[in-house]
Write an enzyme that holds these catalytic residues in place. Structure first.
Site, PDB file in Angstrom:
ATOM      1  N   LYS A 178       0.831  -1.203   0.000  1.00 27.82           N
ATOM      2  CA  LYS A 178       0.000   0.000   0.000  1.00 27.82           C
ATOM      3  C   LYS A 178       0.866   1.253   0.000  1.00 27.82           C
ATOM      4  CE  LYS A 178      -3.686   2.191   2.755  1.00 27.82           C
ATOM      5  NZ  LYS A 178      -4.522   2.059   3.977  1.00 27.82           N
ATOM      6  N   SER A 193      -9.318   2.393   2.950  1.00 29.55           N
ATOM      7  CA  SER A 193      -8.316   3.054   2.142  1.00 29.55           C
ATOM      8  C   SER A 193      -7.340   2.094   1.464  1.00 29.55           C
ATOM      9  CB  SER A 193      -7.528   4.049   3.000  1.00 29.55           C
ATOM     10  OG  SER A 193      -6.787   3.392   4.009  1.00 29.55           O
ATOM     11  N   SER A 222     -10.082   0.303   7.009  1.00 28.72           N
ATOM     12  CA  SER A 222      -9.382   0.365   5.735  1.00 28.72           C
ATOM     13  C   SER A 222      -8.798  -0.945   5.244  1.00 28.72           C
ATOM     14  CB  SER A 222      -8.256   1.413   5.813  1.00 28.72           C
ATOM     15  OG  SER A 222      -8.794   2.693   5.965  1.00 28.72           O
TER      16      SER A 222
END
Length: 508
Positions: free
Chosen positions: A110, A186, A210
């Protein structure tokens, strides 16, 4: 230019048969299946027996990326040359008979984790020219030592503040199961990359859901560890964690990530080990709360949870319905409390350049800027204590081993949700809901010491996956994993047979 380090201080289908990559490692034809989707546990066994090479798998996933990421848009930067070198090194270790625990397994990273030589943008135009990392962060350091291969960095919403993944810098990330809808946020890019077969494992982080939201949206297993289990930031509402297509892969990945780190003050001792197998859960009693006051449920989600309950009962578990009493009206208290912590400095700096912000970021920050402060922290602490009491009195002091609940009220969240934050909606209970109140995740970030495993509960309308959360008592990770393991053995699996994303756009 805003400096990222200041922010952080305050805050199977298209690839066909896999081709041999590099020098051939074994004679004969490659696997007839697309190895891009094989679980890490199976890949490691095949690497050890020389049936497959890490180079083969990486090359198969690279071909999928090149063919399909134009539809999905889940990747910020590709690091294929670095990954190819690492795959050859893994191949050599298998040949020499001294592989590491995750040797040759690809891990999508990420756009949040520090990787030496990589730039972290946090999905923001303000950080598009941020300096590259001088060294690996703790989790990356640990995974690299375990032999993991880092080949792609994945997209995230700006500053990780939204539950969909669209940015000016990297575009709109779409769900491989249905391109009309979001993979979540996210950690949306990580979820989409796993669903697309671009990677074997993926890294996420969770400060309001997330990891769990993308896991639900993409048909994955995900884990929000209790704060401190994985060496992460000092923000007590956040945890970095693993995402995978199978429970066994999630378990393997958690074992590789967890444990204290000498440079991370919040990381806890002693190190917890996640065993490769778990005992049956026959005779367990667990609680189920559909959480109607957090969000109403789409009928498909309610039906999916009913099927999950029946699957657990087949595993020998007694499931009782309870009412913990969480309420969506309290979400604002959590968010203002979060932004009144060290995260508030990020908001102040970002608002110095409002025109460069995404609409959802600007709307959220401008709405919150007059609300944050010591009083908001006090209200958040009071809510935390009240919710902690309800959880304990309703669930864990009543003899229940775990609590299950939905992850999202609906999977039908448009990929562009948040580009018009005051009018964008998701359909819930026959009515349109604005903002972010379609998620049942944020309470377990405020109550950050509870481990939460996200597990898929099947496909809903539009071929979209749905998910549930499995919550155990504070720091009791292994109970949550034991129940998730049992569930994974009796629930219909995804990413097998014909249950794969088809990369079509189909609005419902």
């Amino acid at each position: 230019m805003v400096d990222r380090r200041d922010f952080l201080k305050i805050s199977g289908h298209l690839a066909g048969a896999a081709m041999l990559g590099g020098a051939a490692w074994r004679a004969g034809a490659a696997e007839a299946e697309d190895v891009s989707y094989l679980p890490a546990t199976e890949l490691i066994a095949r690497f050890r027996s020389r049936q497959l090479s890490p180079v083969e798998v990486l090359e198969a996933q690279i071909r999928r990326i090149e063919a399909l990421d134009g539809k999905v848009d889940s990747i910020t930067v590709r690091f294929f040359d670095q990954a190819r070198r690492a795959a050859r090194e893994s191949e050599a270790r298998y040949k020499a008979g001294n592989p590491r625990p995750l040797d040759g397994i690809t891990v999508a990273v990420k756009d949040e984790y520090d990787v030496k030589g990589w730039r972290t943008t946090m999905g923001s135009m303000l950080l598009k020219d941020a300096p590259v990392a001088a060294e690996d962060g703790p989790v990356i350091e640990r995974l690299r030592a375990a032999g993991a291969i880092f080949h792609i960095q994945t997209t995230a919403p700006e500053f990780y503040v939204w539950m969909t993944t669209a940015t000016k810098l990297w575009g709109t990330t779409r769900n491989p199961w249905n391109l009309a809808y979001t993979p979540g946020g996210s950690s949306g890019g990580s979820g989409a990359a796993l669903a697309a077969g671009f990677t074997t494992l993926a890294l996420g982080s969770d400060m309001g859901g997330s990891i769990r939201i993308p896991s639900s949206q993409c048909g994955l297993y995900g884990f929000k560890p209790p704060f401190g289990r994985v060496p992460t930031s000092e923000v007590p509402y956040e945890s970095e964690g693993p995402m995978a297509r199978t429970f066994d892969d999630l378990n393997l990945f958690s074992e590789a990530m967890a444990g204290p780190h000498p440079l991370v003050h919040s990381s806890i001792r002693p190190r917890l080990h996640y065993p490769p197998q778990y005992a049956p859960v026959t005779g367990w009693k667990i609680a189920y709360d559909p959480m109607p006051k957090l969000t109403p449920l789409d009928p498909a989600v309610a039906a999916g949870m009913a099927r999950a309950v029946e699957s657990l009962r087949r595993a020998g578990v007694t499931v009782d319905t309870v009412d913990v009493g969480f309420n969506s009206d309290d979400m604002d208290t959590y968010i203002t409390g979060l932004m009144s912590s060290s995260m508030g400095g990020l908001m102040v700096d970002a608002l110095k350049a409002p025109d460069q912000l995404m609409p959802y970021t600007r709307h959220m920050f401008e709405t919150l800027k007059s609300k944050v402060g010591p009083d908001a922290l006090v209200r958040n602490e009071e809510l935390l204590n009240a919710y902690q009491r309800r959880v304990q009195e309703t669930v864990f002091t009543k003899g229940y081993r775990a609590l299950i609940m939905p992850t999202l009220g609906t999977p039908l969240i448009p990929a562009e949700h948040g580009l018009k934050p005051t009018t964008d909606t998701a359909r819930l209970g026959g009515r349109d809901v604005t903002g972010l109140k379609f998620a049942q995740t944020w309470v377990w970030n405020m109550l950050g010491l509870y481990p939460v495993v996200s597990a898929p509960i099947g496909l809903g309308p539009g071929n979209m996956p749905m998910g549930m959360q499995i919550i155990a008592d504070t720091y009791d990770d292994l109970t949550a994993f034991q129940l998730a393991s049992a569930y994974s053995r009796v629930a219909p699996p995804l990413y097998t047979g014909t249950a794969f994303p088809d990369f079509r756009r189909q609005a419902v």
